[in-house]
Design a protein around this motif. Structure first.
Motif, PDB file in Angstrom:
ATOM      1  N   ALA A  85       7.701  -5.929  -3.350  1.00  0.00           N
ATOM      2  CA  ALA A  85       6.979  -6.068  -2.089  1.00  0.00           C
ATOM      3  C   ALA A  85       5.950  -7.338  -2.723  1.00  0.00           C
ATOM      4  O   ALA A  85       5.733  -8.144  -1.842  1.00  0.00           O
ATOM      5  CB  ALA A  85       6.226  -5.027  -1.669  1.00  0.00           C
ATOM      6  N   ARG A  86       5.339  -7.125  -3.910  1.00  0.00           N
ATOM      7  CA  ARG A  86       4.479  -8.269  -4.109  1.00  0.00           C
ATOM      8  C   ARG A  86       5.017  -9.563  -4.320  1.00  0.00           C
ATOM      9  O   ARG A  86       4.417 -10.576  -4.109  1.00  0.00           O
ATOM     10  CB  ARG A  86       3.722  -7.677  -5.456  1.00  0.00           C
ATOM     11  N   GLU A  87       6.219  -9.480  -5.187  1.00  0.00           N
ATOM     12  CA  GLU A  87       7.311 -10.505  -5.231  1.00  0.00           C
ATOM     13  C   GLU A  87       7.375 -11.371  -3.938  1.00  0.00           C
ATOM     14  O   GLU A  87       7.278 -12.408  -3.721  1.00  0.00           O
ATOM     15  CB  GLU A  87       8.345 -10.232  -6.043  1.00  0.00           C
ATOM     16  N   ARG A  88       7.943 -10.704  -3.123  1.00  0.00           N
ATOM     17  CA  ARG A  88       8.143 -11.327  -1.341  1.00  0.00           C
ATOM     18  C   ARG A  88       6.822 -11.937  -0.930  1.00  0.00           C
ATOM     19  O   ARG A  88       6.781 -12.752  -0.168  1.00  0.00           O
ATOM     20  CB  ARG A  88       8.665 -10.231  -0.662  1.00  0.00           C
ATOM     21  N   PHE A 131       8.205   5.344   9.015  1.00  0.00           N
ATOM     22  CA  PHE A 131       7.211   4.126   9.077  1.00  0.00           C
ATOM     23  C   PHE A 131       8.168   2.845   8.992  1.00  0.00           C
ATOM     24  O   PHE A 131       8.096   2.095   9.994  1.00  0.00           O
ATOM     25  CB  PHE A 131       6.246   4.127   8.059  1.00  0.00           C
ATOM     26  N   TYR A 132       9.063   2.552   8.005  1.00  0.00           N
ATOM     27  CA  TYR A 132       9.880   1.331   7.984  1.00  0.00           C
ATOM     28  C   TYR A 132      10.629   1.339   9.160  1.00  0.00           C
ATOM     29  O   TYR A 132      10.747   0.012   9.511  1.00  0.00           O
ATOM     30  CB  TYR A 132      10.558   1.132   6.634  1.00  0.00           C
ATOM     31  N   ALA A 133      11.492   2.382   9.427  1.00  0.00           N
ATOM     32  CA  ALA A 133      12.317   2.382  10.622  1.00  0.00           C
ATOM     33  C   ALA A 133      11.748   2.067  11.814  1.00  0.00           C
ATOM     34  O   ALA A 133      12.257   1.199  12.701  1.00  0.00           O
ATOM     35  CB  ALA A 133      13.251   3.804  10.746  1.00  0.00           C
ATOM     36  N   GLU A 134      10.440   2.585  12.231  1.00  0.00           N
ATOM     37  CA  GLU A 134       9.831   2.251  13.328  1.00  0.00           C
ATOM     38  C   GLU A 134       9.243   0.621  13.544  1.00  0.00           C
ATOM     39  O   GLU A 134       9.437   0.084  14.329  1.00  0.00           O
ATOM     40  CB  GLU A 134       8.460   3.002  13.349  1.00  0.00           C
ATOM     41  N   VAL A 135       8.977   0.114  12.141  1.00  0.00           N
ATOM     42  CA  VAL A 135       8.288  -1.536  12.231  1.00  0.00           C
ATOM     43  C   VAL A 135       9.849  -2.135  12.576  1.00  0.00           C
ATOM     44  O   VAL A 135       9.482  -3.019  13.486  1.00  0.00           O
ATOM     45  CB  VAL A 135       7.882  -1.665  10.828  1.00  0.00           C
ATOM     46  N   GLU A 157      14.114  -3.218   7.440  1.00  0.00           N
ATOM     47  CA  GLU A 157      15.382  -2.518   7.197  1.00  0.00           C
ATOM     48  C   GLU A 157      15.906  -2.381   5.776  1.00  0.00           C
ATOM     49  O   GLU A 157      16.350  -1.324   5.525  1.00  0.00           O
ATOM     50  CB  GLU A 157      16.471  -3.372   7.979  1.00  0.00           C
ATOM     51  N   GLU A 158      15.413  -3.211   5.016  1.00  0.00           N
ATOM     52  CA  GLU A 158      15.663  -3.021   3.459  1.00  0.00           C
ATOM     53  C   GLU A 158      14.833  -2.113   2.960  1.00  0.00           C
ATOM     54  O   GLU A 158      15.418  -1.205   2.237  1.00  0.00           O
ATOM     55  CB  GLU A 158      15.613  -4.572   2.798  1.00  0.00           C
ATOM     56  N   PHE A 159      13.525  -1.968   3.246  1.00  0.00           N
ATOM     57  CA  PHE A 159      12.737  -0.976   2.930  1.00  0.00           C
ATOM     58  C   PHE A 159      13.130   0.512   3.200  1.00  0.00           C
ATOM     59  O   PHE A 159      12.848   1.436   2.338  1.00  0.00           O
ATOM     60  CB  PHE A 159      11.197  -1.344   2.743  1.00  0.00           C
ATOM     61  N   ALA A 160      13.402   0.443   4.629  1.00  0.00           N
ATOM     62  CA  ALA A 160      14.133   1.642   5.061  1.00  0.00           C
ATOM     63  C   ALA A 160      15.079   2.136   4.230  1.00  0.00           C
ATOM     64  O   ALA A 160      15.439   3.338   3.846  1.00  0.00           O
ATOM     65  CB  ALA A 160      14.311   1.580   6.725  1.00  0.00           C
ATOM     66  N   ALA A 202       0.830  -1.232   0.170  1.00  0.00           N
ATOM     67  CA  ALA A 202       0.050   0.098  -0.072  1.00  0.00           C
ATOM     68  C   ALA A 202       0.925   1.365  -0.001  1.00  0.00           C
ATOM     69  O   ALA A 202       0.579   2.196  -0.552  1.00  0.00           O
ATOM     70  CB  ALA A 202      -1.204   0.028   1.174  1.00  0.00           C
ATOM     71  N   LEU A 203       1.749   1.268   0.865  1.00  0.00           N
ATOM     72  CA  LEU A 203       2.785   2.340   0.864  1.00  0.00           C
ATOM     73  C   LEU A 203       3.485   2.591  -0.515  1.00  0.00           C
ATOM     74  O   LEU A 203       3.625   3.675  -0.920  1.00  0.00           O
ATOM     75  CB  LEU A 203       3.820   2.265   2.005  1.00  0.00           C
ATOM     76  N   GLU A 204       4.080   1.705  -1.140  1.00  0.00           N
ATOM     77  CA  GLU A 204       4.763   1.969  -2.383  1.00  0.00           C
ATOM     78  C   GLU A 204       3.740   2.303  -3.349  1.00  0.00           C
ATOM     79  O   GLU A 204       4.064   3.169  -4.439  1.00  0.00           O
ATOM     80  CB  GLU A 204       5.729   0.570  -2.743  1.00  0.00           C
ATOM     81  N   GLU A 205       2.607   1.880  -3.360  1.00  0.00           N
ATOM     82  CA  GLU A 205       1.502   1.919  -4.278  1.00  0.00           C
ATOM     83  C   GLU A 205       1.322   3.645  -4.232  1.00  0.00           C
ATOM     84  O   GLU A 205       0.978   4.348  -5.253  1.00  0.00           O
ATOM     85  CB  GLU A 205       0.342   1.422  -4.330  1.00  0.00           C
ATOM     86  N   ASP A 206       1.010   4.094  -3.055  1.00  0.00           N
ATOM     87  CA  ASP A 206       0.859   5.459  -2.767  1.00  0.00           C
ATOM     88  C   ASP A 206       1.969   6.222  -3.419  1.00  0.00           C
ATOM     89  O   ASP A 206       1.754   7.477  -3.736  1.00  0.00           O
ATOM     90  CB  ASP A 206       0.739   5.742  -1.315  1.00  0.00           C
TER      91      ASP A 206
END
Length: 157
Positions: free
Chosen positions: A58-61, A114-118, A132-135, A16-20
């Motif tokens: 993200a979808r592939e994962r 957001f990613y860092a908090e997760v 961490e990778e997405f961050a 959702a985040l990447e699509e946005d």
């Protein structure tokens, strides 16, 4: 604070985040084209392409996982909205390059946070690794936008 300790739930948020982000960059690109700024339109177009690549990743994962189909109220966004949701209220015929870059930079920083908090709060090692990778990818976007912002002195104040 996020409470994401499941890879499928994390990937639902990441998609959702990447699509946005992709939609926002595409909108900013079109806006800059409309206003005749082809150079910045091309930059935002490239950023949209990167976001679509991250979305595909993200979808592939997600692969074999059953990704939950979340309702808007089920997302664990820090402020109730996706960190990279399009903030196009300032998009009008007087939009400046500086303002477009500022909008993009602010949202990329929110995505990074957001990613860092997760990554910091999850108890799941797989979720932590992915977050961490997405961050790191969001940090690259922030760095690219900061380089572009330096070209526009009005943003340096």
């Amino acid at each position: 604070m996020t409470d994401i300790h499941d890879a499928a739930l994390f990937l639902a948020h990441a998609c959702a985040l990447e699509e946005d982000a992709a939609n926002r960059f595409a909108d900013l690109s079109e806006t800059m084209k409309t206003y005749g700024n082809q150079e910045v339109a091309a930059f935002f177009g490239q950023m949209a392409k990167f976001s679509r690549m991250h979305l595909a990743e993200a979808r592939e994962r997600s692969g074999f996982r059953q990704i939950p189909d979340l309702k808007p109220e089920d997302f664990q966004w820090p402020d109730g909205d996706s960190p990279e949701a399009a903030s196009m209220e300032g998009s009008h015929y007087l939009m400046t390059v500086e303002y477009a870059l500022e909008l993009a930079l602010e949202s990329e920083k929110r995505g990074l946070a957001f990613y860092a908090e997760v990554a910091k709060t999850t108890t799941d090692s797989e979720v932590r690794m992915m977050a961490e990778e997405f961050a790191a990818e969001e940090a690259e976007h922030v760095a690219q936008l900061e380089v572009w912002a330096k070209r526009y002195p009005a943003l340096q104040g």
